[in-house]
Design a protein around this motif. Structure first.
Motif, short mmCIF file in Angstrom:
data_model
loop_
_atom_site.label_atom_id
_atom_site.label_comp_id
_atom_site.label_asym_id
_atom_site.label_seq_id
_atom_site.Cartn_x
_atom_site.Cartn_y
_atom_site.Cartn_z
N THR A 153 0.83 -1.20 0.00
CA THR A 153 0.00 0.00 0.00
C THR A 153 0.86 1.26 0.00
OG1 THR A 153 -1.74 -1.15 1.22
CG2 THR A 153 -1.80 1.23 1.24
N LEU A 154 1.92 1.27 0.79
CA LEU A 154 2.82 2.42 0.82
C LEU A 154 3.50 2.59 -0.53
CD1 LEU A 154 4.33 4.68 2.28
CD2 LEU A 154 5.98 2.94 3.07
N LEU A 155 3.95 1.50 -1.11
CA LEU A 155 4.65 1.57 -2.38
C LEU A 155 3.72 2.06 -3.50
CD1 LEU A 155 7.27 1.13 -3.86
CD2 LEU A 155 6.65 -1.28 -4.16
N ILE A 156 2.51 1.56 -3.50
CA ILE A 156 1.55 2.01 -4.51
C ILE A 156 1.29 3.51 -4.34
CG2 ILE A 156 -0.85 1.85 -5.26
CD1 ILE A 156 -0.73 -1.12 -4.68
N GLY A 157 1.22 3.97 -3.10
CA GLY A 157 1.06 5.40 -2.87
C GLY A 157 2.22 6.20 -3.43
N ILE A 158 3.45 5.68 -3.27
CA ILE A 158 4.62 6.36 -3.82
C ILE A 158 4.53 6.40 -5.34
CG2 ILE A 158 7.12 6.18 -4.12
CD1 ILE A 158 7.24 5.01 -1.28
N VAL A 159 4.10 5.27 -5.94
CA VAL A 159 3.97 5.21 -7.39
C VAL A 159 2.93 6.23 -7.89
CG1 VAL A 159 3.25 3.77 -9.34
CG2 VAL A 159 4.72 2.82 -7.56
N ILE A 160 1.82 6.32 -7.19
CA ILE A 160 0.77 7.26 -7.59
C ILE A 160 1.28 8.70 -7.53
CG2 ILE A 160 -1.48 8.22 -6.93
CD1 ILE A 160 -2.25 5.37 -6.04
N ILE A 161 1.97 9.05 -6.46
CA ILE A 161 2.52 10.40 -6.34
C ILE A 161 3.53 10.68 -7.45
CG2 ILE A 161 3.94 11.90 -4.89
CD1 ILE A 161 2.64 10.53 -2.46
N THR A 162 4.40 9.69 -7.71
CA THR A 162 5.40 9.86 -8.77
C THR A 162 4.73 10.01 -10.13
OG1 THR A 162 6.89 8.44 -7.48
CG2 THR A 162 7.51 8.90 -9.75
N ALA A 163 3.65 9.26 -10.36
CA ALA A 163 2.92 9.36 -11.63
C ALA A 163 2.33 10.76 -11.79
CB ALA A 163 1.83 8.30 -11.69
N LEU A 164 1.82 11.32 -10.70
CA LEU A 164 1.24 12.66 -10.78
C LEU A 164 2.34 13.72 -10.99
CD1 LEU A 164 -1.52 12.41 -8.04
CD2 LEU A 164 -1.80 12.30 -10.53
N VAL A 165 3.52 13.47 -10.44
CA VAL A 165 4.66 14.37 -10.70
C VAL A 165 5.01 14.32 -12.18
CG1 VAL A 165 7.11 14.79 -10.27
CG2 VAL A 165 5.57 14.26 -8.36
N PHE A 166 5.04 13.11 -12.74
CA PHE A 166 5.29 13.00 -14.18
C PHE A 166 4.22 13.75 -14.97
CE2 PHE A 166 3.92 10.97 -18.11
CZ PHE A 166 5.05 11.19 -18.90
N ASP A 167 2.97 13.60 -14.56
CA ASP A 167 1.87 14.29 -15.25
C ASP A 167 2.06 15.79 -15.19
OD1 ASP A 167 -0.43 13.96 -16.74
OD2 ASP A 167 -1.77 14.15 -15.02
N PHE A 168 2.53 16.30 -14.07
CA PHE A 168 2.82 17.72 -13.91
C PHE A 168 3.91 18.15 -14.89
CE2 PHE A 168 5.47 20.98 -11.93
CZ PHE A 168 4.55 21.99 -11.72
N THR A 169 5.01 17.38 -14.96
CA THR A 169 6.09 17.73 -15.90
C THR A 169 5.60 17.62 -17.34
OG1 THR A 169 7.01 15.47 -16.06
CG2 THR A 169 7.82 16.89 -14.27
N ASN A 170 4.73 16.67 -17.60
CA ASN A 170 4.14 16.54 -18.93
C ASN A 170 3.37 17.80 -19.29
OD1 ASN A 170 2.95 15.67 -21.31
ND2 ASN A 170 2.09 13.81 -20.46
N GLY A 171 2.65 18.37 -18.31
CA GLY A 171 1.88 19.58 -18.55
C GLY A 171 2.73 20.74 -18.97
#
Length: 432
Positions: free
Chosen positions: A5-23
């Motif tokens: 659960t913690l790791l998935i949370g880290i992945v989700i946050i990292t994915a949203l950071v990527f989405d931000f850089t994509n923007g």
């Protein structure tokens, strides 16, 4: 289960950071030509693009399904650590190319990161080769060519239809058309690129056993991905906007309208059929097509060449970074923590380097030192000089005279560009 659960949370946050850089990396796709011609002010342009990117995120989930259930074999042993490593590779490559002012593909950075991490962790069998070829590689080659050819034709048609009217009479209409077409590109970008992050988060949830395979992205995933890309878009990737708007060719309002309309059509069509193409490559191809489509217009091939090199390097470079991150993350909790610390440190270094030559809304239309005119550019100028006395119209940002070697901005006194000049200061920031 707590670790997962913690790791998935880290992945989700990292994915949203990527989405931000994509923007912020891809803001130029929709707004570079609109800003460079003066159709919209920089701040207004990125705000409009952000809102429409958010709206586009809710229109379709076909591309998200391609990412979450097409590219990688979910049953091959892919774990959340692998997805985390892939995202790290994509983020770092995005930031490197942003620092250089090069409009490379955020989408291909993501694909390369995921593929590299998967191959390093579980082997080549974890990648669905047919899906990569059909839905990633073929569109990567075809989409910019289609957009470029379509824009050449659209640009020539646009100028032919308006040949009997003074540019001042049509400038207002073309500026309105640019705004509408830029809005369409922003909406199309949201339907394509925001979904890629949705697909990654959904894939992480599947590999962690949170949701069933082949599930659609949950609504909270759609909302969070849309908000992240919208925020990144609003901040504006000014370095890349400068390259796209001023570094490839000298854009007039009719060209900007043709380029954006052609790009939006290609992106929306690909989103409908689930092709996860690069919106950056499509829009760059359209801008080059606009430059070739106008009589006397030229493409700065030195800048275009650097862009193409970045396109070619994106998949392998992001893949190599992600592969190294995957090997380290596979060592356990300390490995995941080490990858996170190294990634944050690398992001900090890139940000510090970017402060040496800052680019923002106040100087985005300024260009830097000229380079010698290339052979291809000089040949095109001699064969097809611009019409005598043709101008871009009020607010367009450029006045083009019969002497095709000089163009002086009317609304940016400090900006001086030559039709054969090379990349603007944004591109030269590779030395930062």
């Amino acid at each position: 289960m707590e670790h997962i659960t913690l790791l998935i949370g880290i992945v989700i946050i990292t994915a949203l950071v990527f989405d931000f850089t994509n923007g912020f990396h891809d803001t130029a796709n929709a707004m570079a030509t609109t800003i460079s011609t003066g159709a919209l002010g920089p701040r207004v342009a990125v705000a409009m693009s952000a809102v429409l990117n958010l709206a586009g995120a809710f229109l379709s989930v076909e591309v998200a399904k391609t990412i979450s259930g097409g590219m990688l074999d979910e049953d091959s042993g892919i774990r959340p650590e692998v997805i985390f490593a892939g995202l790290v590779g994509a983020i770092l490559w995005n930031l490197v190319t942003w620092l250089a002012g090069l409009p490379s593909s955020s989408s291909h950075a993501l694909f390369g990161g995921l593929i590299g991490a998967t191959v390093a962790a579980v082997g080549i069998g974890g990648v669905n080769g047919d899906a990569i070829v059909m839905k990633v590689l073929i569109p990567a080659v075809a989409a910019p060519l289609v957009a470029g050819i379509a824009t050449v034709a659209a640009t020539r048609l646009t100028y032919r239809l308006g040949r009997d009217r003074a540019p001042e009479e049509t400038a207002k209409g073309y500026r309105a058309g640019q705004i509408a077409s830029a809005a369409l590109v922003s909406l199309a970008h949201g339907t394509n690129d925001a979904q890629k992050t949705m697909g990654v988060i959904t894939l992480a949830l599947v590999t962690g056993g949170v949701i069933a395979p082949d599930s659609d992205p949950p609504m909270w995933v759609i909302v969070s991905a849309g908000l992240a890309i919208a925020l990144g878009t609003y901040l504006g990737g000014w370095r890349i906007i400068r390259t796209m708007g001023k570094g490839i060719t000298d854009i007039q309002p009719p060209q900007g309208f043709a380029a954006q309309t052609g790009a939006a059509t290609v992106i929306l069509a690909s989103s409908h059929i689930g092709f996860a193409l690069s919106t950056t490559q499509v829009c760059s191809g359209a801008v080059m097509g606009a430059g070739l489509g106008r009589k006397g217009g030229v493409v700065r091939w030195s800048t275009a060449g650097r862009m193409v090199i970045a396109w070619v390097l994106t998949l392998p470079a992001a893949g190599l970074i992600a592969a190294g991150a995957a090997i380290l993350a596979d060592q356990g909790n300390w490995g995941v923590a080490a990858v996170a610390v190294l990634a944050i440190a690398a992001c900090g270094v890139i940000w510090v380097l970017s402060r040496r030559k800052p680019v923002d809304h106040s100087n985005v239309n300024e260009v830097g030192t000229s380079e010698p005119v290339g052979v291809v550019t000089a040949a095109l100028q001699s064969v097809a000089p611009p019409p005598v006395g043709s101008i871009a119209g009020p607010g367009s940002g450029t006045d083009t005279t019969a002497d095709s070697t000089t163009a002086t901005t009317t609304d940016q006194p400090k900006a001086v560009a030559t039709a054969g000049s090379a990349a603007p200061a944004a591109s030269s920031s590779t030395s930062s």
